[in-house]
Scaffold this motif. Structure first.
Motif, short mmCIF file in Angstrom:
data_model
loop_
_atom_site.label_atom_id
_atom_site.label_comp_id
_atom_site.label_asym_id
_atom_site.label_seq_id
_atom_site.Cartn_x
_atom_site.Cartn_y
_atom_site.Cartn_z
N VAL A 190 8.25 -27.99 62.70
CA VAL A 190 7.67 -26.78 63.30
C VAL A 190 7.27 -25.79 62.21
N THR A 191 6.34 -24.93 62.55
CA THR A 191 5.88 -23.86 61.65
C THR A 191 6.01 -22.53 62.36
N GLN A 192 6.44 -21.52 61.60
CA GLN A 192 6.56 -20.17 62.17
C GLN A 192 6.02 -19.16 61.16
N VAL A 193 5.51 -18.05 61.64
CA VAL A 193 4.97 -17.02 60.77
C VAL A 193 5.61 -15.67 61.06
N VAL A 194 5.68 -14.83 60.02
CA VAL A 194 6.07 -13.43 60.14
C VAL A 194 5.09 -12.62 59.30
N TYR A 195 5.23 -11.30 59.35
CA TYR A 195 4.29 -10.44 58.62
C TYR A 195 5.07 -9.39 57.85
N VAL A 196 4.55 -9.05 56.66
CA VAL A 196 5.22 -8.06 55.80
C VAL A 196 4.18 -7.07 55.29
N ASP A 197 4.62 -5.81 55.16
CA ASP A 197 3.78 -4.76 54.56
C ASP A 197 4.18 -4.59 53.10
N VAL A 198 3.18 -4.57 52.22
CA VAL A 198 3.41 -4.35 50.79
C VAL A 198 2.87 -2.97 50.44
N LEU A 199 3.78 -2.07 50.09
CA LEU A 199 3.43 -0.68 49.82
C LEU A 199 3.16 -0.46 48.34
N SER A 200 2.31 0.52 48.06
CA SER A 200 1.97 0.82 46.67
C SER A 200 3.10 1.59 46.00
N ARG A 201 3.42 1.24 44.76
CA ARG A 201 4.37 2.00 43.96
C ARG A 201 3.81 2.15 42.56
N PRO A 202 4.33 3.09 41.78
CA PRO A 202 3.78 3.31 40.44
C PRO A 202 3.91 2.08 39.54
N VAL A 203 3.02 2.02 38.56
CA VAL A 203 3.05 0.98 37.53
C VAL A 203 2.96 1.67 36.17
N VAL A 204 3.92 1.39 35.28
CA VAL A 204 3.91 1.93 33.92
C VAL A 204 3.31 0.89 33.00
N THR A 227 -0.50 3.71 36.65
CA THR A 227 -1.22 3.98 37.90
C THR A 227 -0.23 4.40 38.98
N GLY A 228 -0.76 5.07 40.00
CA GLY A 228 0.05 5.46 41.15
C GLY A 228 0.97 6.64 40.89
N PHE A 229 0.56 7.54 39.97
CA PHE A 229 1.44 8.66 39.59
C PHE A 229 1.21 9.91 40.44
N THR A 230 0.18 9.94 41.26
CA THR A 230 -0.19 11.18 41.95
C THR A 230 0.97 11.75 42.76
N ASP A 231 1.68 10.91 43.47
CA ASP A 231 2.78 11.39 44.32
C ASP A 231 4.15 11.07 43.72
N ALA A 232 4.23 11.05 42.37
CA ALA A 232 5.51 10.74 41.70
C ALA A 232 6.58 11.75 42.10
N THR A 233 7.78 11.24 42.31
CA THR A 233 8.91 12.11 42.69
C THR A 233 10.00 12.16 41.62
N HIS A 234 10.04 11.16 40.73
CA HIS A 234 11.04 11.12 39.67
C HIS A 234 10.50 10.33 38.48
N ASP A 266 14.67 1.51 30.17
CA ASP A 266 13.37 1.40 30.82
C ASP A 266 12.95 2.76 31.35
N VAL A 267 11.72 3.16 31.05
CA VAL A 267 11.17 4.40 31.59
C VAL A 267 10.42 4.03 32.87
N THR A 268 10.90 4.52 34.00
CA THR A 268 10.31 4.17 35.29
C THR A 268 9.88 5.41 36.04
N VAL A 269 8.86 5.24 36.87
CA VAL A 269 8.33 6.33 37.69
C VAL A 269 8.52 5.94 39.16
N ALA A 270 9.00 6.88 39.96
CA ALA A 270 9.27 6.61 41.37
C ALA A 270 8.39 7.46 42.26
#
Length: 410
Positions: A190-204, A227-234, A266-270
């Motif tokens: 048998v085969t079954q499918v589900v769905y997932v949302d991939v959200l954008s996060r910053p990239v250093v 990229t993705g720094f506009t709404d950075a929180t930390h 590691d320098v990370t942006v959230a």
């Protein structure tokens, strides 16, 4: 034998006569009704049922479990006819089968078989339990938190996309699994499918510098590109949250480097969707910053020895978030009058230029100055800490400090 007596109407002219003829009475053939037991595999027997009926109207012509007290038996065969293997009982496994009802005969009915009835036990579809995964952020590789289907029977799962795949940003991305049961004879793939949302996060992607002192009294900033720094929180250096930062654009941040112990982080942006993935591009190494000594002036009377203490060298490591330990001094230039001695454990020995004197020696007052008459003289020194020199760190005061000694006469 059948007998008939005939009496004529005209008895005056005709006689009454009797005649007999023979008759054969044969057994009647019963009729059958056999139920179709087919269905989907359950692991239990699939039993057919058979009813049999006679030919006497109102007496035995209705299908019943028995005829004249005799019941029909059921015979099962593998396959679509009676040439297949005969089974000893009703089948339990998936497949195609044939059943025949057999009547052994009774007082008035001959033995007979029903027409063959072919039926199918279909393979059972396994029950797959797999819910839509929680949202993930960009850069997250698919793993056990997303690809975690289970089945009610043993078997093998094959996922598409495969584990380790990194999906692009987007909603309702399909994940599928094909389950092949171990028992392929009775269970279907048998085969079954589900769905997932991939959200954008910053990239250093780059840091303007990859090393720096560990903080404390020294304040400095670095620039982060990505990229993705506009709404950075930390912005984090390892687990330490930077005290402030400025988002210059979606691709640039200027951040104040917080105090931190020595080592690489590691320098990370959230942002609200998650934290940038760790990579080789975000490494920052906190290196040892140089300690400092302090000029000092000591006094001694001619004819007496001056024992120099650990604290006389003014060691400080204020540029570190956590000060390193004072491990000793280099005597970079000797006094031009009088002599410096150190105790080696058995005797006092004259200090040589650029000799290292450990903090252990100093804390035991095993460094002394012996005057050669009234004078003002000095020697220079550089303090050392235990922070090391890895990755360009500095563990020795780059400035030679001056220890002035005023020798007074008796």
């Amino acid at each position: 034998m059948l007998s008939m007596t005939f009496t004529p109407t005209d008895t005056q002219n005709y006689e009454t006569v009797t005649q007999m003829v023979p008759i054969n009475v044969r057994w009647a053939t019963p009729t059958f009704s056999v139920s179709n037991p087919g269905g989907t595999f359950t692991g239990t027997p699939f039993n057919a049922t058979a009813s049999v009926a006679g030919v006497v109207s109102g007496v035995d012509d209705s299908p019943a479990a028995s005829l004249e007290g005799v019941t029909a038996t059921l015979n099962y065969y593998v396959g679509s006819d009676t040439t297949g293997t005969k089974l000893s009982s009703a089948p339990t496994t998936a497949g195609i089968y044939t059943v025949v009802a057999s009547f052994p005969g009774s007082d008035n009915y001959t033995s007979a078989d029903s027409d063959p009835l072919t039926f199918t036990i279909a393979k059972s579809p396994p029950t797959i339990t797999w819910n839509n995964p929680d949202d993930i952020t960009s850069g997250t590789a698919l793993g056990s938190l997303q690809l975690n289907a289970t089945s009610n029977v043993p078997g093998t799962f094959v996922y598409t996309p495969a584990p380790g795949t990194i999906l692009g940003v987007g909603n309702n991305q399909m994940l599928s699994v094909t389950f092949t049961p171990t028992d392929t004879a009775n269970y279907a793939t048998v085969t079954q499918v589900v769905y997932v949302d991939v959200l954008s996060r910053p990239v250093v992607t780059t840091l303007s510098q990859s090393t720096g002192v560990s903080g404390g009294a020294i304040s400095y900033t670095i620039d982060i590109t990505g990229t993705g720094f506009t709404d950075a929180t930390h912005v984090y250096f390892g687990a330490v949250d930077a005290p402030w930062y400025v988002v210059n654009s979606d691709t640039s941040i200027t951040v104040y480097v917080p105090g931190h112990s020595h080592g690489t982080v590691d320098v990370t942006v959230a942002n609200s969707n998650g934290t940038s993935a760790i990579s080789s591009a975000d490494k920052f190494t906190f290196i040892n910053s140089a300690p400092t000594g302090a000029d000092n002036a000591l006094t001694v009377i001619d004819g007496q020895d001056l024992f120099i203490a650990l604290t006389d060298f003014g060691f400080s490591d204020e540029n570190e978030i956590a000060a390193d330990n004072f491990v000793g001094v280099y005597i970079t230039a000797l006094p031009d009058s009088g002599t410096l001695y150190w105790y080696n454990g058995s005797s006092w020995v004259a200090v040589t230029a650029n000799q290292f004197i450990s903090a252990t020696t100093l804390s035991s007052y095993y460094l002394k100055f012996t005057p050669a008459g009234p004078a003002t003289t000095n020697f220079t020194f550089q303090v050392k800490d235990d922070g090391g020199t890895d990755d360009g760190g500095v563990d020795v005061d780059p400035i030679a400090r001056t220890m002035t000694i005023n020798v007074y006469g008796m």
